[in-house]
Structure formats: structure tokens, C-alpha cells
Scaffold this motif. Structure first.
Motif, PDB file in Angstrom:
ATOM      1  N   PRO A 148      -4.865   5.279   0.165  1.00  0.00           N
ATOM      2  CA  PRO A 148      -3.317   4.529  -0.536  1.00  0.00           C
ATOM      3  C   PRO A 148      -3.542   3.555  -1.597  1.00  0.00           C
ATOM      4  CG  PRO A 148      -4.074   3.017   1.653  1.00  0.00           C
ATOM      5  CD  PRO A 148      -5.202   4.832   1.863  1.00  0.00           C
ATOM      6  N   THR A 149      -2.515   3.770  -2.324  1.00  0.00           N
ATOM      7  CA  THR A 149      -2.328   2.743  -4.242  1.00  0.00           C
ATOM      8  C   THR A 149      -2.064   1.643  -3.598  1.00  0.00           C
ATOM      9  OG1 THR A 149      -2.390   5.106  -5.493  1.00  0.00           O
ATOM     10  CG2 THR A 149      -2.274   2.689  -6.091  1.00  0.00           C
ATOM     11  N   THR A 150      -2.986   0.127  -4.002  1.00  0.00           N
ATOM     12  CA  THR A 150      -2.402  -1.360  -4.053  1.00  0.00           C
ATOM     13  C   THR A 150      -2.343  -1.932  -4.718  1.00  0.00           C
ATOM     14  OG1 THR A 150      -4.352  -1.340  -2.189  1.00  0.00           O
ATOM     15  CG2 THR A 150      -3.171  -3.137  -2.954  1.00  0.00           C
TER      16      THR A 150
ATOM     17  N   LYS B  86      -4.516  12.028   6.055  1.00  0.00           N
ATOM     18  CA  LYS B  86      -4.354  10.228   5.230  1.00  0.00           C
ATOM     19  C   LYS B  86      -5.299  10.744   3.523  1.00  0.00           C
ATOM     20  CE  LYS B  86      -2.887   8.556   8.738  1.00  0.00           C
ATOM     21  NZ  LYS B  86      -2.072   7.291   8.902  1.00  0.00           N
TER      22      LYS B  86
ATOM     23  N   ASN C 285       5.510   4.665   2.382  1.00  0.00           N
ATOM     24  CA  ASN C 285       5.202   6.068   2.768  1.00  0.00           C
ATOM     25  C   ASN C 285       6.894   6.735   1.916  1.00  0.00           C
ATOM     26  OD1 ASN C 285       2.583   5.655   3.804  1.00  0.00           O
ATOM     27  ND2 ASN C 285       4.393   5.011   5.559  1.00  0.00           N
TER      28      ASN C 285
ATOM     29  N   GLU D  80       1.281  -1.280  -0.449  1.00  0.00           N
ATOM     30  CA  GLU D  80      -0.218   0.068  -0.083  1.00  0.00           C
ATOM     31  C   GLU D  80       0.847   1.169   0.241  1.00  0.00           C
ATOM     32  OE1 GLU D  80      -3.030  -0.208   3.191  1.00  0.00           O
ATOM     33  OE2 GLU D  80      -4.451  -1.664   1.780  1.00  0.00           O
TER      34      GLU D  80
ATOM     35  N   GLY E 100       1.867   5.476  -0.468  1.00  0.00           N
ATOM     36  CA  GLY E 100       0.772   6.489  -0.131  1.00  0.00           C
ATOM     37  C   GLY E 100       0.059   6.519   1.094  1.00  0.00           C
ATOM     38  N   GLY E 101      -1.270   6.879   1.234  1.00  0.00           N
ATOM     39  CA  GLY E 101      -1.918   7.418   2.001  1.00  0.00           C
ATOM     40  C   GLY E 101      -1.588   8.870   3.514  1.00  0.00           C
ATOM     41  N   GLU E 102      -0.206   9.500   3.035  1.00  0.00           N
ATOM     42  CA  GLU E 102      -0.124   9.934   4.535  1.00  0.00           C
ATOM     43  C   GLU E 102       1.063  11.330   4.087  1.00  0.00           C
ATOM     44  OE1 GLU E 102       2.812   8.773   7.631  1.00  0.00           O
ATOM     45  OE2 GLU E 102       1.000   8.763   9.078  1.00  0.00           O
TER      46      GLU E 102
ATOM     47  N   PRO F 134       2.971   6.956  -6.003  1.00  0.00           N
ATOM     48  CA  PRO F 134       2.264   5.709  -6.382  1.00  0.00           C
ATOM     49  C   PRO F 134       2.407   5.794  -8.030  1.00  0.00           C
ATOM     50  CG  PRO F 134       0.851   6.848  -4.699  1.00  0.00           C
ATOM     51  CD  PRO F 134       1.681   7.349  -5.424  1.00  0.00           C
TER      52      PRO F 134
ATOM     53  N   PRO G 160       2.655  -1.353   3.787  1.00  0.00           N
ATOM     54  CA  PRO G 160       3.051   0.177   4.069  1.00  0.00           C
ATOM     55  C   PRO G 160       3.998   0.433   3.262  1.00  0.00           C
ATOM     56  CG  PRO G 160       3.545  -0.253   5.773  1.00  0.00           C
ATOM     57  CD  PRO G 160       2.575  -1.769   5.752  1.00  0.00           C
TER      58      PRO G 160
END
Length: 258
Positions: free
Chosen positions: A57-59, A54, A89, A38, A40-42, A93, A87
Motif C-alpha cells: 500500500p501507499t502511505t 496483495k 480500498n 494506507e 491500495g494494497g489489495e 493511490p 486503510p
């Protein structure tokens, strides 16, 4: 004499090895994968705020064996069959997608390399995708115009990421423009080992063919050093000092075997 017409046989068509095409069909294919990331997302908030915003996130899906062969540090972050996604970071992505695509044998276009050079170098260096890192470095070297004003920043960046080719181009600029740099640029923040590279660039610029004084590796171009290492099956990443040291060590090993 009788003339005979030579009969030509049927056209023979043999398709190429489908390995690369088949590999790309497995790129980000959930059914063919055994690890998940996953990305990104942060996202950092404004400087005057402590909280982070937040985002979704891209999977990404991948095969652990593929990563072990092509991105060792990324493979070390997971195990085949892990249920939880790993995860990631600090990587966009889109950049992670290019890195993963490259691991599956895909080609990252020059336009993509140019637009994302430093981000690709950062991610490829982090996850040990060496050839992608060097491709991005080559494009960065070709497309970056070195000036007196940006020379030091680029030099410190190149040194921090072991971008020997980019650093060599900057050193060549220093050697050719010393009169413009002296008094206008301070090297007080530069690591001491860079002084040796500057002197090497200056000396190489004054040399004529055959002046290597018996130590051809000392003044050899980065591209030639990397080719020698590659031909010997050795790691081609690292500073020019690291590459020269590795070639000398390998040469001693060859002499001992003989």
C-alpha cells in the motif's frame, strides 16, 4: 511658469498572503500531520479465482483539521493522533494523492482531470470533496461526445453520481436528437425521475426568452442554479430537483425573516 519635476517614490512591493503556499508545504508532510492512510494494497485477482493479490500500500499523511474542513467523510474515518493507519480500498493511490493535494489548496490540472475523471468523481463523491468532484464533472462534460449508442449508459452514470451538469448535456442531446433515439434506445431501465428532466430539456429547447411562466427555477440551467446556491452559501452538489428545492426552501426562509 517654472516646470517642476515630480519625484517618484521608491517602488513598493507587498508579497501576497502566503497561506496557500504554506498549506501546500504541509501536504503529505509526516511531521506536520496527525493522521495516516494506507491506500491500495489489495487488487482483485482473475475472475475464476477467489484469492486477492496483495501489493504494497501507499502511505499518505494528513492533518485531521484540514480533512474536517475539506473532506468531511474522510475525516470521520479517523481521529487526530491515531497510531494505526486507516486503510483505504477502492481508490488508486494516484487519485487519492490528487484528492489530498486538492484538500491542501493544490490545483489538479485539466489533463489529470480528463485522464482520471470518473475515478476522481468516485473518490471525491465518496469523501465529500465537492468542488473537486464538480471540476472533474465539468471536464467530463466538455470532453465526452454523446452519441445515440452511448447516451443511455452516460445518462444512468450521471444520475447515479448526481452529476447534474453532465446529465443536463445528455438531456440536451436527447431533446435535439429525439427522432434518432425513438425506436433505437429503450428507457425501460432508466429511473422514472429522468423522464421529467427529458421533458424539461425538450420544453426549454422550444422556449423563447421570457417564457418561464413565472417559475424561472424550473427551466434554469444547472450552472445558474449552482451559482445561486453558492452565492447563498448553500450546497451546490445534487440533482437539479434537489438544487431547486433547496433554493425554494431558502427563499421561503428569507421571506419569513422579512
Amino acid at each position: 511658469h517654472l516646470r517642476t519635476n515630480k519625484q517618484t517614490g521608491p517602488t513598493i512591493y507587498v508579497p501576497s498572503n502566503p497561506f496557500c503556499k504554506n498549506m501546500l508545504e504541509g501536504f503529505n508532510n509526516e511531521e506536520m500531520s496527525d493522521v495516516t492512510f494506507e491506500v491500495g494494497g489489495e487488487v482483485e485477482s482473475a475472475a475464476n479465482r477467489r484469492k486477492r493479490a496483495k501489493t504494497t500500500p501507499t502511505t499518505f499523511h494528513a492533518g485531521h483539521l484540514i480533512l474536517k474542513l475539506n473532506a468531511p467523510s474522510l475525516a470521520d474515518m479517523c481521529k487526530p493522533g491515531d497510531e494505526a493507519a486507516v486503510p483505504i480500498n477502492g481508490v488508486e493511490p494516484e487519485v487519492f494523492k490528487m484528492l489530498l493535494y486538492f484538500c491542501y489548496g493544490g490545483k489538479v490540472s485539466e489533463d489529470e482531470l480528463e485522464a482520471n475523471a470518473k475515478a476522481i468523481i468516485e473518490a471525491a463523491d465518496r469523501f465529500e470533496v465537492i468542488n473537486l468532484k464538480l471540476q472533474a464533472e465539468a471536464v467530463l462534460t466538455e470532453k465526452t461526445e454523446i452519441t445515440v449508442d452511448n447516451m443511455l449508459d452516460n445518462l444512468l452514470y450521471a444520475n447515479s453520481k448526481n452529476l447534474a451538469l453532465f446529465q443536463e448535456s445528455i438531456m440536451d442531446f436527447v431533446a435535439k436528437n429525439g427522432d434518432k433515439i425513438v425506436g433505437n434506445v429503450s428507457f425501460s431501465s432508466a429511473p422514472g425521475e429522468l423522464i421529467s428532466d427529458i421533458l424539461t430539456a425538450v420544453a426549454r429547447g422550444k422556449m423563447t426568452k421570457g417564457d418561464a411562466s413565472g417559475d424561472e427555477l424550473k427551466f434554469m440551467r444547472v450552472g445558474d442554479l449552482r451559482k445561486r446556491l453558492h452565492d447563498k452559501g448553500l450546497c451546490i452538489d445534487g440533482s437539479r430537483e434537489t438544487m431547486i428545492s433547496l433554493l425554494k426552501e431558502n427563499s421561503k426562509g428569507d421571506d419569513d425573516e422579512q
